[in-house]
Design a protein around this motif. Structure first.
Motif, PDB file in Angstrom:
ATOM      1  N   LEU A 141      69.273  -9.106 -14.663  1.00 33.14           N
ATOM      2  CA  LEU A 141      68.741 -10.051 -15.372  1.00 33.14           C
ATOM      3  C   LEU A 141      67.045 -10.232 -15.294  1.00 33.14           C
ATOM      4  N   THR A 175      64.969  -8.283 -15.401  1.00 33.67           N
ATOM      5  CA  THR A 175      64.475  -6.951 -16.148  1.00 33.67           C
ATOM      6  C   THR A 175      64.418  -7.251 -17.571  1.00 33.67           C
ATOM      7  N   ARG A 176      65.175  -8.465 -17.966  1.00 30.82           N
ATOM      8  CA  ARG A 176      65.469  -8.900 -19.395  1.00 30.82           C
ATOM      9  C   ARG A 176      64.465 -10.147 -19.462  1.00 30.82           C
ATOM     10  N   ASP A 206      63.779 -10.988 -22.446  1.00 29.13           N
ATOM     11  CA  ASP A 206      64.112 -11.880 -23.509  1.00 29.13           C
ATOM     12  C   ASP A 206      65.395 -12.847 -23.303  1.00 29.13           C
ATOM     13  N   LEU A 207      65.911 -12.744 -21.966  1.00 24.67           N
ATOM     14  CA  LEU A 207      66.698 -13.805 -21.651  1.00 24.67           C
ATOM     15  C   LEU A 207      66.197 -14.705 -20.561  1.00 24.67           C
TER      16      LEU A 207
END
Length: 84
Positions: free
Chosen positions: A74, A76-77, A79-80
């Protein structure tokens, strides 16, 4: 669903609620096992309040290695989750 699964769902919802992440419980449909309010007490207290990212990290650590790995993925995301 077996009793073992129901017990694990209850444990997960308790940890998330303890760290003020109860909003995720409703989104995941886990509120059947533990209706929660935002930020139940029960985690280690300290002088300065925990930040939201710290609460998320502590909750994932308490839930075990699979959840820690999920947190690593998570992270690494962008966008989240926001940067902190």
């Amino acid at each position: 669903m077996t009793d073992h699964h129901a017990e694990r769902f209850r444990q997960i919802t308790e940890v998330l609620a303890r760290h003020g992440l109860g909003f995720g419980i409703g989104a995941a449909g886990l509120h059947r096992w533990l209706p929660v309010e935002h930020g139940l007490l029960g985690h280690e207290q300290r002088e300065e309040p925990y930040t939201n990212p710290e609460h998320l990290r502590l909750a994932l650590e308490q839930l075990g290695p699979v959840f820690v790995k999920f947190g690593q993925v998570l992270s690494t995301r962008a966008d989240l989750l926001p940067e902190p």
